[in-house]
Design an enzyme around this catalytic site. Structure first.
Site, PDB file in Angstrom:
ATOM      1  N   ALA A 104     -19.615  -6.631  -5.036  1.00 63.08           N
ATOM      2  CA  ALA A 104     -20.724  -6.070  -4.261  1.00 63.08           C
ATOM      3  C   ALA A 104     -20.377  -5.958  -2.783  1.00 63.08           C
ATOM      4  CB  ALA A 104     -21.985  -6.937  -4.434  1.00 63.08           C
ATOM      5  N   GLY A 105     -19.074  -5.940  -2.485  1.00 64.23           N
ATOM      6  CA  GLY A 105     -18.647  -5.796  -1.097  1.00 64.23           C
ATOM      7  C   GLY A 105     -18.645  -4.343  -0.665  1.00 64.23           C
ATOM      8  N   GLY A 106     -17.812  -4.029   0.327  1.00 63.96           N
ATOM      9  CA  GLY A 106     -17.774  -2.675   0.847  1.00 63.96           C
ATOM     10  C   GLY A 106     -17.360  -1.655  -0.196  1.00 63.96           C
TER      11      GLY A 106
ATOM     12  N   LYS B 190     -14.435  -3.889   5.628  1.00 69.75           N
ATOM     13  CA  LYS B 190     -15.226  -2.665   5.526  1.00 69.75           C
ATOM     14  C   LYS B 190     -16.659  -2.817   6.028  1.00 69.75           C
ATOM     15  CE  LYS B 190     -12.568  -0.601   1.786  1.00 69.75           C
ATOM     16  NZ  LYS B 190     -12.591   0.055   0.463  1.00 69.75           N
TER      17      LYS B 190
ATOM     18  N   SER C  10       0.817  -1.213   0.000  1.00 68.15           N
ATOM     19  CA  SER C  10       0.000   0.000   0.000  1.00 68.15           C
ATOM     20  C   SER C  10       0.853   1.268   0.000  1.00 68.15           C
ATOM     21  CB  SER C  10      -0.916   0.005   1.233  1.00 68.15           C
ATOM     22  OG  SER C  10      -1.629   1.223   1.312  1.00 68.15           O
TER      23      SER C  10
ATOM     24  N   ASP D 187     -14.641   6.428   0.400  1.00 66.09           N
ATOM     25  CA  ASP D 187     -14.397   5.697  -0.846  1.00 66.09           C
ATOM     26  C   ASP D 187     -15.269   6.207  -1.982  1.00 66.09           C
ATOM     27  OD1 ASP D 187     -12.365   3.919  -0.200  1.00 66.09           O
ATOM     28  OD2 ASP D 187     -13.735   2.367   0.498  1.00 66.09           O
TER      29      ASP D 187
ATOM     30  N   GLY E 269      -6.953   2.677 -10.368  1.00 70.46           N
ATOM     31  CA  GLY E 269      -7.432   2.930  -9.024  1.00 70.46           C
ATOM     32  C   GLY E 269      -6.661   4.009  -8.294  1.00 70.46           C
TER      33      GLY E 269
ATOM     34  N   TYR F 265      -5.143  -0.456  -6.852  1.00 70.03           N
ATOM     35  CA  TYR F 265      -4.047   0.462  -7.179  1.00 70.03           C
ATOM     36  C   TYR F 265      -2.684  -0.060  -6.767  1.00 70.03           C
ATOM     37  CZ  TYR F 265      -3.517   2.086  -2.347  1.00 70.03           C
ATOM     38  OH  TYR F 265      -3.273   2.150  -1.002  1.00 70.03           O
TER      39      TYR F 265
ATOM     40  N   ASN G   3     -14.677   2.833   5.493  1.00 71.05           N
ATOM     41  CA  ASN G   3     -13.255   2.752   5.160  1.00 71.05           C
ATOM     42  C   ASN G   3     -12.412   3.660   6.052  1.00 71.05           C
ATOM     43  OD1 ASN G   3     -13.934   5.311   3.867  1.00 71.05           O
ATOM     44  ND2 ASN G   3     -12.021   5.105   2.736  1.00 71.05           N
TER      45      ASN G   3
ATOM     46  N   THR H 173      -9.736  -1.552   5.072  1.00 71.33           N
ATOM     47  CA  THR H 173      -9.838  -2.051   3.704  1.00 71.33           C
ATOM     48  C   THR H 173     -10.210  -3.536   3.716  1.00 71.33           C
ATOM     49  OG1 THR H 173      -8.738  -2.051   1.549  1.00 71.33           O
ATOM     50  CG2 THR H 173      -7.357  -2.606   3.462  1.00 71.33           C
TER      51      THR H 173
END
Length: 300
Positions: free
Chosen positions: A154-156, A93, A37, A129, A268, A247, A114, A89
């Site tokens: 379809a998650g957070g 989330k 990250s 987000d 991203g 990303y 987030n 993350t």
């Protein structure tokens, strides 16, 4: 809890500061497989520019052999050690929500968090987000057609992206997820907020892609830890735009394949920066310089 800023952070800004007078901010990122990250450096550089002793820690569940069931203990520890807040993350989330004292209106509407602000003994969940994706989209793809968009995930993160797409005027979002129940729940929520005709699921992927103007990958697929693509490459075509929320790496297999098919693309990176802009504001109460943060991100 306070820590000395690294010499690396000082050298990046060229401004070694008197640590005795600088306000101190300690935050962290909780998730799985997050070692690559760029968020810590992004926050720390902006903090240094603003004269803060800003320390950003990675709390990688994978590195500690943990999963989302450890979130309550992590929240307690963050309070004890004086964290100003935590970014959240994959895959936490939604799991974090029952553990928080309150939610912002955006987080409550989206059912995903987030950013958690820890203040006065309370934990408040926020969602930056959706705005991060929307701002990136406005800057990079504002002129594309979006009568129908296929969204994978379809998650957070998916909840945030779908909200952003519909807020930006997308006619219909087709949600695809390996978990049919999760896709159906997200679509029901979107229909409640935006109207029955604005979201759907259960459409075969090939059929949905054939009539779409664009597609978004809102799954972890493409991350270093989760290689691959959410959509078969043979469903890509030159008149389709393709966006990815992953990303790290910035160049995912999906984006490489999309460009090879002549598609217009959005990485991203923009979403990562603009959600960080929102989180920095919440953690510090200060207004970050978004342009400077974009430059920092690009320089990485």
């Amino acid at each position: 809890m306070t820590e000395e800023p690294s010499h690396e952070a000082e050298s990046r800004t060229g401004k070694a500061r008197d640590v005795g007078v600088c306000p101190s901010v300690l935050v962290g990122l909780v998730g799985t497989g997050i070692q690559a990250s760029r968020t810590p450096r992004l926050h720390e550089q902006e903090g240094a520019e603003q004269g803060l002793r800003y320390v950003y820690k990675l709390i990688d569940l994978e590195m500690f052999g943990l999963d989302a069931s450890a979130l309550l203990d992590i929240l307690k520890a963050a309070r004890y050690f004086g964290f100003a807040g935590l970014n959240i993350t994959h895959p936490c989330k939604q799991a974090i929500i029952p553990l928080l004292d309150d939610l912002s209106p955006d987080a409550a509407a989206l059912g995903a968090v987030n950013t958690v602000v820890l203040k006065n003994g309370r934990s408040i969940g926020h969602n930056t987000d959706w705005w991060g994706f929307a701002e990136s989209f406005r800057r990079e793809l504002s002129d594309v057609r979006r009568s129908r968009v296929v969204q994978f995930g379809a998650g957070g993160a998916g909840a945030a992206v779908a909200h952003a797409l519909l807020t930006l005027g997308t006619g219909e979002v087709i949600v695809v997820d390996q978990d049919d129940g999760r896709a159906q729940r997200l679509v029901a929520t979107l229909r409640e907020r935006f109207g029955q005709s604005r979201a759907a699921t259960g459409i075969p992927v090939a059929d949905a892609m054939a009539t779409a103007d664009g597609m978004v990958n809102a799954t972890p697929l493409g991350m270093a830890k989760y290689p691959g693509m959410a959509v078969p490459a043979d469903l890509l075509r030159s008149d389709l735009w393709v966006a990815d929320i992953v990303y790290f790496p910035l160049e995912t297999e999906l984006l490489a394949q999309a460009r090879a098919h002549g598609c217009r693309t959005m990485s991203g990176g923009g979403m990562a920066v603009f959600q960080a802009v929102g989180a920095f504001r919440l953690f510090t109460g200060r207004e970050p310089d978004a342009t400077r943060m974009l430059q920092h991100f690009s320089a990485m």
